[in-house]
Motif scaffolding. Structure first.
Motif, PDB file in Angstrom:
ATOM      1  N   MET A 148       1.307  64.395   9.480  1.00  0.00           N
ATOM      2  CA  MET A 148       1.087  65.157   9.403  1.00  0.00           C
ATOM      3  C   MET A 148       2.977  65.530   9.365  1.00  0.00           C
ATOM      4  SD  MET A 148       0.316  67.131  13.025  1.00  0.00           S
ATOM      5  CE  MET A 148      -0.883  68.539  12.536  1.00  0.00           C
ATOM      6  N   ALA A 149       2.681  67.084   7.691  1.00  0.00           N
ATOM      7  CA  ALA A 149       3.840  67.712   8.358  1.00  0.00           C
ATOM      8  C   ALA A 149       3.673  69.098   8.576  1.00  0.00           C
ATOM      9  CB  ALA A 149       3.566  67.889   6.559  1.00  0.00           C
ATOM     10  N   ALA A 150       5.164  69.587   9.209  1.00  0.00           N
ATOM     11  CA  ALA A 150       5.092  70.979   9.235  1.00  0.00           C
ATOM     12  C   ALA A 150       6.051  71.633   8.485  1.00  0.00           C
ATOM     13  CB  ALA A 150       5.510  71.550  11.290  1.00  0.00           C
ATOM     14  N   TYR A 151       6.244  73.426   8.556  1.00  0.00           N
ATOM     15  CA  TYR A 151       6.161  73.663   7.541  1.00  0.00           C
ATOM     16  C   TYR A 151       6.769  75.273   7.868  1.00  0.00           C
ATOM     17  CZ  TYR A 151       3.634  70.655   4.396  1.00  0.00           C
ATOM     18  OH  TYR A 151       3.138  69.393   3.522  1.00  0.00           O
ATOM     19  N   GLY A 152       7.658  75.286   7.597  1.00  0.00           N
ATOM     20  CA  GLY A 152       8.838  76.099   8.637  1.00  0.00           C
ATOM     21  C   GLY A 152       8.583  78.188   7.302  1.00  0.00           C
ATOM     22  N   PRO A 153       8.116  79.498   7.615  1.00  0.00           N
ATOM     23  CA  PRO A 153       8.442  80.292   6.877  1.00  0.00           C
ATOM     24  C   PRO A 153       9.429  80.927   5.353  1.00  0.00           C
ATOM     25  CG  PRO A 153       9.878  80.260   9.066  1.00  0.00           C
ATOM     26  CD  PRO A 153       9.322  79.117   9.146  1.00  0.00           C
ATOM     27  N   GLY A 154      10.332  80.176   5.501  1.00  0.00           N
ATOM     28  CA  GLY A 154      11.103  79.838   3.986  1.00  0.00           C
ATOM     29  C   GLY A 154      10.477  78.864   3.296  1.00  0.00           C
ATOM     30  N   TYR A 155       9.560  78.102   3.563  1.00  0.00           N
ATOM     31  CA  TYR A 155       9.353  76.816   2.554  1.00  0.00           C
ATOM     32  C   TYR A 155       8.811  76.904   1.306  1.00  0.00           C
ATOM     33  CZ  TYR A 155       6.516  72.475   1.134  1.00  0.00           C
ATOM     34  OH  TYR A 155       6.349  71.991   0.393  1.00  0.00           O
ATOM     35  N   ALA A 156       8.764  78.470   1.082  1.00  0.00           N
ATOM     36  CA  ALA A 156       7.384  79.115  -0.640  1.00  0.00           C
ATOM     37  C   ALA A 156       8.570  79.434  -1.071  1.00  0.00           C
ATOM     38  CB  ALA A 156       6.630  80.189  -0.126  1.00  0.00           C
ATOM     39  N   ALA A 157       9.926  79.891  -0.492  1.00  0.00           N
ATOM     40  CA  ALA A 157      11.047  80.406  -1.440  1.00  0.00           C
ATOM     41  C   ALA A 157      11.558  79.109  -2.023  1.00  0.00           C
ATOM     42  CB  ALA A 157      12.213  81.372  -0.594  1.00  0.00           C
ATOM     43  N   CYS A 158      11.853  78.370  -0.274  1.00  0.00           N
ATOM     44  CA  CYS A 158      12.176  76.790  -1.194  1.00  0.00           C
ATOM     45  C   CYS A 158      11.894  76.038  -2.229  1.00  0.00           C
ATOM     46  CB  CYS A 158      12.114  76.113  -0.139  1.00  0.00           C
ATOM     47  SG  CYS A 158      13.163  74.242  -0.320  1.00  0.00           S
ATOM     48  N   SER A 159      10.695  76.397  -2.568  1.00  0.00           N
ATOM     49  CA  SER A 159       9.584  75.435  -2.998  1.00  0.00           C
ATOM     50  C   SER A 159       9.836  75.796  -4.473  1.00  0.00           C
ATOM     51  CB  SER A 159       8.035  74.901  -3.240  1.00  0.00           C
ATOM     52  OG  SER A 159       7.626  74.682  -3.087  1.00  0.00           O
ATOM     53  N   ASP A 160      10.228  77.291  -4.347  1.00  0.00           N
ATOM     54  CA  ASP A 160      10.171  78.097  -5.888  1.00  0.00           C
ATOM     55  C   ASP A 160      10.970  77.384  -6.526  1.00  0.00           C
ATOM     56  OD1 ASP A 160       7.371  78.862  -5.562  1.00  0.00           O
ATOM     57  OD2 ASP A 160       8.188  80.942  -4.689  1.00  0.00           O
ATOM     58  N   SER A 161      12.139  77.783  -5.909  1.00  0.00           N
ATOM     59  CA  SER A 161      13.647  77.161  -6.127  1.00  0.00           C
ATOM     60  C   SER A 161      13.463  76.228  -6.651  1.00  0.00           C
ATOM     61  CB  SER A 161      14.591  77.681  -4.643  1.00  0.00           C
ATOM     62  OG  SER A 161      15.930  77.216  -5.478  1.00  0.00           O
ATOM     63  N   HIS A 162      12.902  75.117  -5.994  1.00  0.00           N
ATOM     64  CA  HIS A 162      12.872  73.102  -6.388  1.00  0.00           C
ATOM     65  C   HIS A 162      11.898  73.482  -7.440  1.00  0.00           C
ATOM     66  CE1 HIS A 162      13.283  68.847  -5.074  1.00  0.00           C
ATOM     67  NE2 HIS A 162      12.211  69.148  -5.730  1.00  0.00           N
ATOM     68  N   ARG A 163      11.024  74.020  -7.464  1.00  0.00           N
ATOM     69  CA  ARG A 163      10.022  73.579  -8.838  1.00  0.00           C
ATOM     70  C   ARG A 163      11.561  74.360 -10.038  1.00  0.00           C
ATOM     71  NH1 ARG A 163       4.405  75.255  -9.945  1.00  0.00           N
ATOM     72  NH2 ARG A 163       4.466  76.284  -7.990  1.00  0.00           N
ATOM     73  N   GLY A 164      11.842  75.834  -9.919  1.00  0.00           N
ATOM     74  CA  GLY A 164      12.937  75.928 -10.803  1.00  0.00           C
ATOM     75  C   GLY A 164      13.780  75.227 -11.073  1.00  0.00           C
ATOM     76  N   GLN A 165      14.307  74.580 -10.328  1.00  0.00           N
ATOM     77  CA  GLN A 165      15.640  73.374 -10.522  1.00  0.00           C
ATOM     78  C   GLN A 165      14.566  71.627 -11.526  1.00  0.00           C
ATOM     79  OE1 GLN A 165      18.404  73.382  -7.523  1.00  0.00           O
ATOM     80  NE2 GLN A 165      17.031  74.818  -6.544  1.00  0.00           N
ATOM     81  N   THR A 166      13.604  71.351 -10.461  1.00  0.00           N
ATOM     82  CA  THR A 166      12.783  70.585 -11.741  1.00  0.00           C
ATOM     83  C   THR A 166      11.938  69.693 -12.145  1.00  0.00           C
ATOM     84  OG1 THR A 166      11.832  70.008  -9.453  1.00  0.00           O
ATOM     85  CG2 THR A 166      14.197  69.261  -9.087  1.00  0.00           C
ATOM     86  N   GLY A 167      11.078  71.951 -12.002  1.00  0.00           N
ATOM     87  CA  GLY A 167       9.595  70.932 -12.761  1.00  0.00           C
ATOM     88  C   GLY A 167       9.021  71.066 -11.523  1.00  0.00           C
ATOM     89  N   HIS A 168       9.184  71.088 -10.257  1.00  0.00           N
ATOM     90  CA  HIS A 168       7.866  70.359  -9.728  1.00  0.00           C
ATOM     91  C   HIS A 168       8.490  70.704  -8.329  1.00  0.00           C
ATOM     92  CE1 HIS A 168      10.618  66.845  -9.032  1.00  0.00           C
ATOM     93  NE2 HIS A 168      10.281  67.348  -7.807  1.00  0.00           N
ATOM     94  N   VAL A 169       6.477  71.414  -7.838  1.00  0.00           N
ATOM     95  CA  VAL A 169       6.858  71.625  -6.123  1.00  0.00           C
ATOM     96  C   VAL A 169       7.833  71.381  -5.100  1.00  0.00           C
ATOM     97  CG1 VAL A 169       5.551  73.649  -6.394  1.00  0.00           C
ATOM     98  CG2 VAL A 169       4.776  71.899  -5.598  1.00  0.00           C
ATOM     99  N   ALA A 170       8.619  71.520  -4.015  1.00  0.00           N
ATOM    100  CA  ALA A 170       9.129  70.675  -2.805  1.00  0.00           C
ATOM    101  C   ALA A 170       7.371  69.683  -2.489  1.00  0.00           C
ATOM    102  CB  ALA A 170       9.744  71.256  -2.416  1.00  0.00           C
ATOM    103  N   GLY A 171       6.534  70.376  -2.193  1.00  0.00           N
ATOM    104  CA  GLY A 171       5.705  69.670  -1.602  1.00  0.00           C
ATOM    105  C   GLY A 171       4.609  68.410  -2.221  1.00  0.00           C
ATOM    106  N   ALA A 172       4.960  68.623  -3.237  1.00  0.00           N
ATOM    107  CA  ALA A 172       5.052  67.367  -4.450  1.00  0.00           C
ATOM    108  C   ALA A 172       5.426  65.944  -4.175  1.00  0.00           C
ATOM    109  CB  ALA A 172       5.341  67.331  -5.715  1.00  0.00           C
ATOM    110  N   HIS A 173       6.409  65.860  -3.341  1.00  0.00           N
ATOM    111  CA  HIS A 173       6.712  64.392  -2.635  1.00  0.00           C
ATOM    112  C   HIS A 173       5.473  64.355  -1.723  1.00  0.00           C
ATOM    113  CE1 HIS A 173      10.073  65.131  -5.132  1.00  0.00           C
ATOM    114  NE2 HIS A 173      10.685  66.482  -4.481  1.00  0.00           N
TER     115      HIS A 173
END
Length: 183
Positions: A148-173
């Motif tokens: 099970m995974a729970a996501y906080g309210p800032g997860y989308a912004a965090c994932s967007d930043s991660h995609r910009g730095q790595t080429g994949h969204v945080a949720g890819a993990h």
């Protein structure tokens, strides 16, 4: 962060009598933690970093990974948004024991968040607004681990930043655990 290191997933909802759930309020993260900046967390067994993410690993008996149904908890902390994901992996189960645990977790999710939608893999369920994900993964002995995974309210912004730095969204993990597409 090595993707193989993300072979973990979530346990925060459980039946209160069977030890499979933890209280979650809309403003709180699982295990009594709060979404966002953190100043203190229990010392993890290990930490992995990739770009703007730090994953803190707690095996059974460490920090928030307590209770008979918990094998592992991973806290994902984003550089700017703070704590934005809690991943729980349950102990390996099979047969009716697995079915009962999954039903208890699902019922609690429905009580808190409403009916889930189909998730990114065959047995995954995603609650409205992407607040929580329930799935399972096979292990070599034929049993399964509930995740099970729970996501906080800032997860989308965090994932967007991660995609910009790595080429994949945080949720890819987490998606890698289930062979699913980007979340």
């Amino acid at each position: 962060m090595r993707r193989s290191a993300w072979v973990v997933v979530l346990a925060f909802l459980a039946s209160t009598s069977a030890g499979y759930a933890a209280e979650i309020r809309s403003s709180e993260a699982p295990f009594g933690l709060a979404w966002g900046p953190i100043d203190q967390v229990p010392r993890p067994l290990k930490a992995d970093r990739e770009a703007n993410l730090t994953a803190l690993y707690y095996p059974q008996g460490w920090g928030p990974a307590v209770g008979p149904g918990t094998a592992l908890v991973v806290l994902v902390v984003c550089r700017d948004e703070g704590l934005q994901q809690v991943v729980w992996v349950g102990m390996p189960l099979g047969g009716e024991e697995l079915a009962q645990a999954r039903r208890a977790i699902r019922e609690e999710g429905v009580r808190r968040y409403g009916e889930p939608e189909r998730g990114p893999s065959a047995d995954a369920e995603l609650w409205p607004g992407g607040r929580a994900l329930l799935a399972s993964r096979a292990i070599p002995d034929g049993r399964r681990e509930l995740v099970m995974a729970a996501y906080g309210p800032g997860y989308a912004a965090c994932s967007d930043s991660h995609r910009g730095q790595t080429g994949h969204v945080a949720g890819a993990h987490v998606a890698d655990l289930f062979g699913s597409a980007d979340r």
